[in-house]
Design a protein around this motif. Structure first.
Motif, short mmCIF file in Angstrom:
data_model
loop_
_atom_site.label_atom_id
_atom_site.label_comp_id
_atom_site.label_asym_id
_atom_site.label_seq_id
_atom_site.Cartn_x
_atom_site.Cartn_y
_atom_site.Cartn_z
N ALA A 1 -1.64 1.26 -0.43
CA ALA A 1 -3.06 1.56 -1.38
C ALA A 1 -4.04 0.67 -1.70
O ALA A 1 -5.04 1.90 -1.98
N SER A 2 -3.77 -0.41 -1.89
CA SER A 2 -5.73 -0.99 -1.95
C SER A 2 -5.93 -0.33 -0.74
O SER A 2 -7.34 -0.27 -1.81
N ALA A 3 -6.40 -0.66 0.33
CA ALA A 3 -7.01 -0.12 1.58
C ALA A 3 -7.72 0.99 1.10
O ALA A 3 -8.97 1.49 1.20
N VAL A 4 -6.61 2.24 0.63
CA VAL A 4 -7.36 3.60 0.27
C VAL A 4 -7.71 3.53 -1.32
O VAL A 4 -9.64 4.25 -1.35
N ALA A 5 -7.49 2.84 -1.86
CA ALA A 5 -8.54 2.86 -3.20
C ALA A 5 -9.53 1.65 -2.92
O ALA A 5 -10.80 2.85 -3.41
N GLU A 6 -10.34 0.63 -1.94
CA GLU A 6 -11.35 -0.11 -1.63
C GLU A 6 -12.14 1.04 -1.12
O GLU A 6 -13.12 1.09 -1.39
N MET B 1 5.86 5.90 6.98
CA MET B 1 4.41 6.90 8.23
C MET B 1 4.66 8.57 7.22
O MET B 1 4.19 8.93 7.76
N ALA B 2 5.48 8.92 6.64
CA ALA B 2 5.70 10.54 6.25
C ALA B 2 4.30 10.65 4.98
O ALA B 2 4.28 11.67 4.68
N ALA B 3 3.76 9.71 4.47
CA ALA B 3 2.90 9.39 3.80
C ALA B 3 1.65 9.77 3.95
O ALA B 3 0.61 10.40 3.23
#
Length: 190
Positions: free
Chosen positions: A91-96, A150-152
């Protein structure tokens, strides 16, 4: 071409007994994948691990090559490692990426198995080359990411197959093959 980002995920990962664990960061994964990421113009290479002790290992290794004697001794490696960034979770990678680009990234992961949202390399390459959203390609360590994680993801790339029935590439090899398929030269068009 859309911005390309890469993440090496160390948790939540299956071990060979299909129990969820956190795998250890390795020096080779940091160096080799950073150099591959630099070759294919990956904007950031995220090392994703929840444990602080692993963060300290990452910082010590990258710090030597970015700020210590290693920067003078091997400036090319330093340049590659400039793209490395530690983050505690996916989630932090997506937010970054959203912070850097202003856009939600398309999340694509890899696995040696087929899923309902599995896509071809051709489709993913087209998404990267013609799309406007940044693309985050995530690689699991160990025996792959746990199935709920994986499903996300938006998509899962089809497995990399060789001519034999053996299919257990090291993650560094998988990254190099997949980045070449997605962002490399279109040699088949020549």
């Amino acid at each position: 071409m859309a911005d390309l980002y890469l993440g090496l995920v160390h948790y939540p990962i299956y071990n060979k007994h299909m129990k969820v664990i956190a795998t250890a960061v390795t020096n080779f994964d940091i160096h080799d994948i950073a150099r591959t990421a630099r070759t294919y113009d990956v904007k950031k290479y995220f090392l994703i691990h929840p444990l602080k002790v692993q963060e300290e290992i990452i910082k010590k290794i990258t710090g030597y090559w970015q700020h210590g004697f290693g920067r003078v001794y091997n400036p090319d490696r330093s340049e590659a490692l400039d793209r490395v960034q530690y983050l505690p979770d996916i989630a932090s990678a997506v937010a970054e990426i959203k912070k850097l680009t202003g856009k939600e990234p398309v999340t694509i992961t890899t696995d040696a198995r087929i899923y309902p949202n599995t896509i071809t390399y051709k489709a993913a390459r087209q998404m990267l080359h013609e799309g406007e959203r940044p693309v985050l390609v995530l690689f699991g360590t160990g025996f792959g990411m746990e199935k709920e994680t994986m499903a996300a993801f938006d998509y899962i790339l089809e497995p990399v197959y060789g001519p034999s029935n053996y299919n257990h590439l090291c993650v560094r090899s998988a990254v190099a093959i997949i980045l070449d398929r997605l962002a490399g030269e279109a040699w088949w068009e020549k």
